[in-house]
Each structure stands twice: as structure tokens, then as C-alpha cells.
Design a protein around this motif. Structure first.
Motif, mmCIF file in Angstrom:
data_model
loop_
_atom_site.group_PDB
_atom_site.id
_atom_site.type_symbol
_atom_site.label_atom_id
_atom_site.label_comp_id
_atom_site.label_asym_id
_atom_site.label_seq_id
_atom_site.Cartn_x
_atom_site.Cartn_y
_atom_site.Cartn_z
ATOM 1 N N ARG A 49 14.551 -13.350 22.437
ATOM 2 C CA ARG A 49 13.487 -13.806 21.789
ATOM 3 C C ARG A 49 13.901 -12.719 20.229
ATOM 4 N NH1 ARG A 49 8.859 -12.758 25.328
ATOM 5 N NH2 ARG A 49 10.466 -11.313 26.200
ATOM 6 N N ALA A 50 13.434 -13.211 19.190
ATOM 7 C CA ALA A 50 13.215 -12.669 17.801
ATOM 8 C C ALA A 50 12.092 -13.155 17.086
ATOM 9 C CB ALA A 50 14.414 -12.826 17.135
ATOM 10 N N ALA A 51 11.457 -12.156 16.100
ATOM 11 C CA ALA A 51 10.528 -12.472 15.424
ATOM 12 C C ALA A 51 10.936 -13.077 14.203
ATOM 13 C CB ALA A 51 9.399 -11.673 15.408
ATOM 14 N N LEU A 52 10.514 -14.358 13.473
ATOM 15 C CA LEU A 52 10.977 -14.541 12.077
ATOM 16 C C LEU A 52 10.163 -13.747 11.145
ATOM 17 C CD1 LEU A 52 10.393 -18.629 12.610
ATOM 18 C CD2 LEU A 52 12.750 -17.206 12.516
ATOM 19 N N LYS A 53 10.904 -13.274 10.236
ATOM 20 C CA LYS A 53 10.786 -12.416 9.039
ATOM 21 C C LYS A 53 9.424 -12.908 8.361
ATOM 22 C CE LYS A 53 14.484 -9.110 8.675
ATOM 23 N NZ LYS A 53 15.506 -8.455 7.748
ATOM 24 N N VAL A 54 9.620 -14.178 8.352
ATOM 25 C CA VAL A 54 8.717 -14.999 7.175
ATOM 26 C C VAL A 54 7.160 -14.906 7.712
ATOM 27 C CG1 VAL A 54 9.196 -17.269 8.081
ATOM 28 C CG2 VAL A 54 8.648 -16.920 5.811
ATOM 29 N N ASN A 55 6.985 -15.148 8.958
ATOM 30 C CA ASN A 55 5.763 -15.192 9.339
ATOM 31 C C ASN A 55 5.557 -14.677 10.946
ATOM 32 O OD1 ASN A 55 7.078 -16.893 11.322
ATOM 33 N ND2 ASN A 55 6.667 -18.845 10.367
ATOM 34 N N GLY A 56 6.494 -13.833 11.395
ATOM 35 C CA GLY A 56 6.230 -13.095 12.428
ATOM 36 C C GLY A 56 6.105 -14.012 13.998
ATOM 37 N N LYS A 57 6.739 -15.370 13.574
ATOM 38 C CA LYS A 57 6.505 -16.298 14.791
ATOM 39 C C LYS A 57 7.715 -16.097 15.662
ATOM 40 C CE LYS A 57 3.579 -19.770 12.949
ATOM 41 N NZ LYS A 57 3.320 -21.400 12.614
ATOM 42 N N PRO A 58 7.532 -16.079 17.047
ATOM 43 C CA PRO A 58 8.640 -15.741 17.915
ATOM 44 C C PRO A 58 9.776 -17.178 18.170
ATOM 45 C CG PRO A 58 6.759 -16.249 19.450
ATOM 46 C CD PRO A 58 6.216 -16.291 17.889
ATOM 47 N N THR A 59 10.986 -16.875 18.266
ATOM 48 C CA THR A 59 11.892 -18.006 18.364
ATOM 49 C C THR A 59 12.842 -17.444 19.201
ATOM 50 O OG1 THR A 59 13.019 -19.681 17.215
ATOM 51 C CG2 THR A 59 13.441 -17.456 16.488
ATOM 52 N N TRP A 60 13.695 -18.264 19.866
ATOM 53 C CA TRP A 60 15.007 -17.931 20.688
ATOM 54 C C TRP A 60 15.833 -18.028 19.682
ATOM 55 C CZ3 TRP A 60 14.015 -16.508 25.325
ATOM 56 C CH2 TRP A 60 13.071 -16.901 26.081
ATOM 57 N N LEU A 61 16.841 -17.111 19.951
ATOM 58 C CA LEU A 61 18.057 -16.837 19.445
ATOM 59 C C LEU A 61 19.275 -17.046 20.498
ATOM 60 C CD1 LEU A 61 17.938 -13.468 17.289
ATOM 61 C CD2 LEU A 61 17.417 -15.777 16.582
ATOM 62 N N VAL A 62 20.087 -17.822 20.089
ATOM 63 C CA VAL A 62 21.243 -18.162 20.933
ATOM 64 C C VAL A 62 22.503 -17.726 20.512
ATOM 65 C CG1 VAL A 62 22.437 -19.861 22.334
ATOM 66 C CG2 VAL A 62 19.820 -20.152 22.058
ATOM 67 N N THR A 63 23.364 -16.965 21.215
ATOM 68 C CA THR A 63 24.606 -16.344 20.460
ATOM 69 C C THR A 63 25.874 -16.485 21.001
ATOM 70 O OG1 THR A 63 23.767 -14.359 21.808
ATOM 71 C CG2 THR A 63 23.191 -14.365 19.672
ATOM 72 N N ARG A 64 25.956 -16.969 22.270
ATOM 73 C CA ARG A 64 27.388 -17.306 22.953
ATOM 74 C C ARG A 64 27.812 -18.657 22.417
ATOM 75 N NH1 ARG A 64 26.707 -14.542 29.077
ATOM 76 N NH2 ARG A 64 26.678 -12.085 28.216
ATOM 77 N N HIS A 65 29.039 -18.782 22.181
ATOM 78 C CA HIS A 65 29.680 -20.019 21.885
ATOM 79 C C HIS A 65 29.397 -21.345 22.672
ATOM 80 C CE1 HIS A 65 32.982 -22.937 20.935
ATOM 81 N NE2 HIS A 65 32.967 -22.497 19.764
ATOM 82 N N GLU A 66 29.554 -20.740 24.084
ATOM 83 C CA GLU A 66 29.077 -22.114 25.129
ATOM 84 C C GLU A 66 27.612 -22.442 24.869
ATOM 85 O OE1 GLU A 66 28.884 -21.239 29.338
ATOM 86 O OE2 GLU A 66 29.274 -18.968 28.755
ATOM 87 N N HIS A 67 26.810 -21.566 24.826
ATOM 88 C CA HIS A 67 25.299 -21.870 24.792
ATOM 89 C C HIS A 67 24.949 -22.612 23.287
ATOM 90 C CE1 HIS A 67 24.715 -18.389 27.862
ATOM 91 N NE2 HIS A 67 25.082 -19.240 28.427
ATOM 92 N N VAL A 68 25.647 -22.051 22.428
ATOM 93 C CA VAL A 68 25.100 -22.590 20.901
ATOM 94 C C VAL A 68 25.831 -24.220 21.079
ATOM 95 C CG1 VAL A 68 25.967 -22.832 18.534
ATOM 96 C CG2 VAL A 68 25.307 -20.666 19.700
ATOM 97 N N ARG A 69 27.045 -24.496 21.624
ATOM 98 C CA ARG A 69 27.184 -25.895 21.739
ATOM 99 C C ARG A 69 26.460 -26.578 22.456
ATOM 100 N NH1 ARG A 69 33.098 -27.820 21.490
ATOM 101 N NH2 ARG A 69 32.617 -28.683 23.460
ATOM 102 N N GLN A 70 25.928 -25.985 23.599
ATOM 103 C CA GLN A 70 24.973 -26.793 24.511
ATOM 104 C C GLN A 70 23.894 -27.144 23.844
ATOM 105 O OE1 GLN A 70 23.643 -24.487 28.093
ATOM 106 N NE2 GLN A 70 22.016 -25.700 28.170
ATOM 107 N N VAL A 71 23.266 -26.289 23.200
ATOM 108 C CA VAL A 71 21.970 -26.685 22.436
ATOM 109 C C VAL A 71 22.180 -27.563 21.499
ATOM 110 C CG1 VAL A 71 20.097 -25.449 20.642
ATOM 111 C CG2 VAL A 71 20.731 -24.258 22.989
ATOM 112 N N LEU A 72 23.292 -27.388 20.458
ATOM 113 C CA LEU A 72 23.649 -28.258 19.379
ATOM 114 C C LEU A 72 23.856 -29.863 20.011
ATOM 115 C CD1 LEU A 72 25.312 -26.103 16.944
ATOM 116 C CD2 LEU A 72 22.968 -26.437 17.088
ATOM 117 N N GLY A 73 24.605 -29.935 21.144
ATOM 118 C CA GLY A 73 24.723 -31.127 21.834
ATOM 119 C C GLY A 73 23.584 -31.733 22.652
ATOM 120 N N ASP A 74 22.478 -30.976 22.667
ATOM 121 C CA ASP A 74 21.476 -31.575 23.849
ATOM 122 C C ASP A 74 20.401 -32.474 23.095
ATOM 123 O OD1 ASP A 74 19.337 -31.683 25.619
ATOM 124 O OD2 ASP A 74 20.011 -29.593 26.473
#
Length: 411
Positions: free
Chosen positions: A43-68
Motif C-alpha cells: 500500500r501507498a498513499a497518493l500524494k495528491v490526496n492521501g488516499k490509499p492505493t496498491w502498488l504492484v512492483t514485480r514483472h509477473e504481477h504487473v502483467r497479471q493485473v494489466l491482463g486481468d
């Protein structure tokens, strides 16, 4: 492990803020490597508004999310991780671009645009792209060094190409480039961002209206002609599509041209190899795209239902940033990822153009523009070198598309 983006961090420490800045132009932000090793879905907080979001950083997981298909690109959905502040009343009026559409609307519009960007179509454009590059290099050589490569070549080449492709008068380029640069700035106020979008849309509205009655030999006119039968878009949709093509068609490529030249100047042995053997250039371009991966902004998503990524459950309605820059520095896919290697066998596995149904539609065009510019500079200006110390360069840490503001060179 199951987490919720609204839950407090187990350690009680504040969430890291996004976006994170690069400390070196040839590497990812330091935090990406730390997250990828210790908490690849975190998790991370967006600087613009402090709202939480998920950060996905590994190649396999990024491909998974973008293809889902269970994640959405629709920026109007609650939970979408906006990287600049958009007031609710402004968001309600936003017309979705292709980049932010989901099927079936996305499928219908993309199908009509794909013929403009096939490998065959781009091959037909190559001679004209070469003419444009030669004209700019001629002017650069005539002016004599030092010159700023950004204003001399990097920006005008893709601007001219996309203007001709869309049927936009190039004499207006200074104005739309100003609007485009404003729209890419993380630090822009909502009023400033809205004014830039409105000004560009008013300009394109007049252009689309003209082409509806007086079509030409260009992408917008051909789209309008197909749309008379397909009816997948109304007038405002066409204006919004033209804005995406115009801004996306020059902003990203212009930054990659300048950064790629800088990278080669900083790696003279590899530059010499490319000059001696131009056949190495296509793979070198893939490696340059991987190293810089200049935008994480086009990979923002929101979960439509609960999904498992790694050992984490991302709940329906939670925002996700699938970080292609982090994915492209994943050492499990790209050994020694911060090192530029024009011979890298895995280079084409990069995600710089995204992945899945929203993979950049202009990737073929961008590759040809990069190959033409780099190849021409290598061939025609063998003595090209930086005209300032590297530490004097200013990078676009405040922008949604990474780049260098100016690149003074001489020869």
C-alpha cells in the motif's frame, strides 16, 4: 496474507507516498526495488490526496493485473488512483478517453483505430518520417552547436509526424505542446489542468467539425467516415480521441528520443557499436524503452471484484498502480537491471508500452520514429556529444511522463 487498502498498516507507520522520484535517470525510484524485494504488492498513499492505493512492483504481477478483465481503467470509478486532483464536479463532466475505457466501448473504438497503426501502415510512413528527421537534422547542422536537442529534434519530429497523421496543422504546434506539457504536470492545480484540457478540446472541436464537412487524407477523417457506419462514437468522443492521439503521440516519443540520446552519449562504447552495426538498433531501442519506462501513469486501475495478486487480496473498489517502471527493473527477468545493455536478450519482455487490451496502440509508430532518429544522428553526426556537464541537466521529476527538459549537445 489478506489485506485491505483501508486497514491501518500493521506496523502503525505511515504509508509511503506515491509518486516516488528517481534519483538516477537510468534507474527506477529507490523505493521500487525495496518494495519489490520485501512487499511486492503493498500500500501507498497518493500524494495528491492521501488516499490509499496498491502498488504492484514485480514483472509477473504487473502483467497479471494489466491482463486481468476484473480490473477497470475507468477513472470515474470510486477508488481509482488519480495522480492529480480532480474535483468531483469536474470528474463528473470528464469524457473518457480510449485509455480509460473498458470493453465493449474500448473494443469498438480501438478496432477502428488499429488499421492506422499496424506494422504495415507504419512501414508506409517510414519514408516520410525519414524526410522529417533529415529536415530537422539539416536545420540543426546549419545552426551549428551547441543546440538543444529537445527543441531541435526530439520534440518537433514526433509532433510533425502526429500532426500529419491526424490532419492537425503543424503551425499550431507551439500552442498544443504548451497545453500538453501543462496536462502532464503532477503539480498543476485543478483549475490549471482544467483550463489546459478545455483549451485543447476547443481547438480540436473546431478541427473535427471542419473535417466532418471537409474530410482529408488523415486519421480523424477516416475515423469519422468509418463511424458513419459503425456509430461507436459521437462528436465529443472523436474530440477526446483526437486529444489522446495528439498528446500521447508526441509527448512520450519526444521524451524517449532525448533520453535515449542521452543514454547513448553516456555509454560511448555501446554508441560506437550501434554506429558500426545499425542492425543492432532495434534491440537497443527495446533496451532503452525498458531502462527508462517513462510513465507509470497509464497503468492505473481499480478492482471490479476481489482479486488475488501474489499472496495479497485486493478488494473490489480498491485502486491499483501496476508499475511498469518497477516491472522493467525486476532482476528475476532482467539481470543487472540498472545496466544498459543493447545486446540484452530479454529486452523485448519490457512493459514500457503497457500490457493487455490497453497496450499502447502507437507502439509500432514510436519504434519507427526512435529508430529513424537514433539511426540518423549516429550516421550523420558521429561527433555528437553533450555540451554541458551531466549534472547540469534537469529531469522531469514533476511530470507524468519522465524526460529531460533540455539536452544541450554539440559536435
Amino acid at each position: 496474507m489478506t489485506q485491505s487498502a483501508d486497514a491501518a498498516p500493521e506496523t502503525g507507520s505511515p504509508l509511503p507516498q506515491f509518486p516516488m522520484r528517481r534519483t538516477c535517470p537510468f534507474s527506477e525510484p529507490r523505493e521500487y526495488a525495496e518494495l519489490r524485494a520485501d512487499a511486492p504488492v503493498s500500500r501507498a498513499a497518493l500524494k495528491v490526496n492521501g488516499k490509499p492505493t496498491w502498488l504492484v512492483t514485480r514483472h509477473e504481477h504487473v502483467r497479471q493485473v494489466l491482463g486481468d478483465g476484473r480490473v477497470s481503467s475507468n477513472l470515474k470509478l470510486p477508488g481509482y488512483p488519480h495522480q492529480f486532483h480532480i474535483p468531483e464536479e469536474m470528474l463528473a463532466q470528464v469524457r473518457l478517453m480510449l485509455l480509460n475505457m473498458d470493453p465493449p466501448e474500448h473494443t469498438a473504438q480501438r478496432r477502428m483505430l488499429i488499421p492506422e497503426f499496424t506494422a504495415r501502415r507504419v512501414k508506409e510512413l517510414r519514408p516520410r518520417i525519414q524526410e522529417i528527421v533529415d529536415e530537422r537534422v539539416d536545420a540543426m547542422l546549419a545552426a551549428g552547436g551547441p543546440v538543444d536537442l529537445v527543441t531541435a529534434v526530439a520534440l518537433p519530429v514526433p509532433s510533425l509526424v502526429i500532426c500529419e497523421l491526424l490532419g492537425v496543422p503543424y503551425e499550431d504546434h507551439a500552442q498544443f505542446e504548451e497545453w500538453s506539457a501543462a496536462m502532464m504536470n503532477h503539480d498543476l492545480s485543478p483549475a490549471e489542468y482544467g483550463a489546459a484540457v478545455q483549451a485543447l478540446d476547443m481547438y480540436l472541436d473546431k478541427l473535427v467539425t471542419l473535417k466532418e464537412s471537409e474530410p482529408g487524407d488523415d486519421l480523424i477523417s477516416r475515423f469519422l467516415e468509418k463511424n458513419r457506419t459503425e456509430q461507436v462514437a459521437d462528436h465529443v468522443d472523436v474530440v477526446t480521441m483526437a486529444r489522446l492521439m495528439l498528446v500521447g503521440g508526441h509527448e512520450t516519443t519526444a521524451n524517449m528520443i532525448a533520453l535515449g540520446v542521452l543514454a547513448l552519449l553516456r555509454h560511448p562504447d555501446q554508441m560506437a557499436e550501434l554506429r558500426a552495426d545499425p542492425a543492432l538498433l532495434p534491440n537497443a531501442i527495446e533496451e532503452l524503452l525498458r531502462v527508462f519506462s517513462i510513465s507509470d501513469s497509464g497503468t492505473a486501475r481499480v478492482a471490479l471484484e476481489d482479486i488475488e495478486v501474489g499472496d495479497v487480496t485486493i478488494r473490489a473498489g480498491e485502486g491499483i498502480l501496476a508499475l511498469n517502471n518497477a516491472a522493467d527493473h525486476d532482476a528475476s527477468v532482467f539481470p543487472d537491471p540498472d545496466t544498459l545493455d543493447i545486446h540484452r536478450k530479454e529486452a523485448r519482455s519490457h512493459l514500457a508500452f503497457g500490457y493487455g487490451i490497453h497496450q499502447c496502440i502507437g507502439a509500432n509508430l514510436a519504434r519507427v520514429e526512435l529508430e529513424t532518429v537514433y539511426g540518423t544522428l549516429l550516421r550523420r553526426i558521429p561527433g555528437l556529444r553533450l555540451a554541458v556537464e551531466p549534472d547540469a541537466l534537469r529531469f522531469k521529476d514533476d511530470a507524468m511522463v519522465y524526460g529531460v527538459y533540455a539536452l544541450p549537445v554539440t559536435w
